[in-house]
Motif scaffolding. Structure first.
Motif, PDB file in Angstrom:
ATOM      1  N   UNK A   1      44.013  29.459  19.992  1.00 34.58           N
ATOM      2  CA  UNK A   1      44.014  30.775  19.406  1.00 34.58           C
ATOM      3  C   UNK A   1      45.155  31.568  20.026  1.00 34.58           C
ATOM      4  N   UNK A   2      45.899  32.273  19.180  1.00 34.38           N
ATOM      5  CA  UNK A   2      47.002  33.088  19.629  1.00 34.38           C
ATOM      6  C   UNK A   2      46.745  34.509  19.199  1.00 34.38           C
ATOM      7  N   UNK A   3      47.008  35.469  20.083  1.00 35.10           N
ATOM      8  CA  UNK A   3      46.851  36.862  19.681  1.00 35.10           C
ATOM      9  C   UNK A   3      48.182  37.582  19.824  1.00 35.10           C
ATOM     10  N   UNK A   4      48.378  38.538  18.961  1.00 31.28           N
ATOM     11  CA  UNK A   4      49.566  39.382  19.005  1.00 31.28           C
ATOM     12  C   UNK A   4      49.130  40.793  18.663  1.00 31.28           C
ATOM     13  N   UNK A   5      49.965  41.733  18.981  1.00 28.18           N
ATOM     14  CA  UNK A   5      49.712  43.103  18.566  1.00 28.18           C
ATOM     15  C   UNK A   5      50.702  43.421  17.464  1.00 28.18           C
ATOM     16  N   UNK A   6      50.191  43.882  16.344  1.00 29.72           N
ATOM     17  CA  UNK A   6      51.074  44.190  15.223  1.00 29.72           C
ATOM     18  C   UNK A   6      51.885  45.433  15.531  1.00 29.72           C
ATOM     19  N   UNK A   7      52.886  45.680  14.707  1.00 27.26           N
ATOM     20  CA  UNK A   7      53.760  46.828  14.929  1.00 27.26           C
ATOM     21  C   UNK A   7      53.008  48.144  14.842  1.00 27.26           C
ATOM     22  N   UNK A   8      51.875  48.173  14.184  1.00 25.34           N
ATOM     23  CA  UNK A   8      51.093  49.397  14.073  1.00 25.34           C
ATOM     24  C   UNK A   8      50.129  49.549  15.253  1.00 25.34           C
ATOM     25  N   UNK A   9      50.152  48.584  16.197  1.00 25.61           N
ATOM     26  CA  UNK A   9      49.326  48.699  17.381  1.00 25.61           C
ATOM     27  C   UNK A   9      47.966  48.038  17.258  1.00 25.61           C
ATOM     28  N   UNK A  10      47.645  47.542  16.095  1.00 22.68           N
ATOM     29  CA  UNK A  10      46.349  46.885  15.924  1.00 22.68           C
ATOM     30  C   UNK A  10      46.468  45.432  16.338  1.00 22.68           C
ATOM     31  N   UNK A  11      45.508  44.948  17.093  1.00 22.85           N
ATOM     32  CA  UNK A  11      45.526  43.571  17.533  1.00 22.85           C
ATOM     33  C   UNK A  11      45.146  42.618  16.426  1.00 22.85           C
ATOM     34  N   UNK A  12      45.921  41.561  16.296  1.00 22.30           N
ATOM     35  CA  UNK A  12      45.656  40.507  15.320  1.00 22.30           C
ATOM     36  C   UNK A  12      45.645  39.194  16.071  1.00 22.30           C
ATOM     37  N   UNK A  13      44.643  38.385  15.804  1.00 22.08           N
ATOM     38  CA  UNK A  13      44.511  37.067  16.402  1.00 22.08           C
ATOM     39  C   UNK A  13      44.660  36.035  15.295  1.00 22.08           C
ATOM     40  N   UNK A  14      45.373  34.940  15.569  1.00 15.46           N
ATOM     41  CA  UNK A  14      45.547  33.849  14.609  1.00 15.46           C
ATOM     42  C   UNK A  14      44.691  32.669  15.049  1.00 15.46           C
TER      43      UNK A  14
END
Length: 145
Positions: A1-14
């Protein structure tokens, strides 16, 4: 599982699995379809794919994007669906989904996607170019029922 923070600041996990995903997590997709699949049918189609990558909003566990692949595992694969919820578009989620599924398909002779002409430049960024093909779309069966 990989997580990133989107440009809008909301966390998104793949994630590359369907564990814990329920129809309630799949609302809002298939925008503009005449006969969209229900969330329950959407989950069934995800389960039927060889490869699935989901983008999940960390705060809600809502699926905000997905890509699917069907493959023989030897020579070829097809990417039938890529979608990102409208309110999450423009944040690189679709690109991240395609990159992740193509990593899963690396080494195959052929990866194909059928898309409308205005989307060809998007897929070109990943090395996918226009090709001659044929398809049938029976909109009466679009809901999957």
């Amino acid at each position: 599982m990989t997580s990133v923070t989107s440009s809008a600041g909301q966390g998104v996990v793949y994630v590359e699995h369907l564990e814990g995903v329920e129809p309630a997590h799949l609302s809002g997709f298939f925008e503009g379809w005449r006969h969209p699949p229900s969330p329950a049918t959407h989950l069934r189609l995800l389960r039927g794919c060889d490869h699935v990558v989901l983008a999940l909003d960390v705060s809600s566990a809502q699926v905000v994007g997905f890509v699917t692949a069907l493959s023989d595992g030897v020579l070829s694969a097809y990417l039938p669906l890529l979608e990102v919820l409208p309110e999450y578009r423009g944040r690189g989620i679709g690109s991240a989904l395609v990159r992740r599924v193509l990593q899963r398909l690396e080494g195959l002779y052929m990866v194909a996607v059928t898309c409308d002409a205005e989307l060809q430049s998007f897929y070109a960024r990943f090395g996918l170019g226009p090709a001659v093909g044929a398809s049938r779309r029976d909109h009466a069966r679009q809901s999957g029922t």
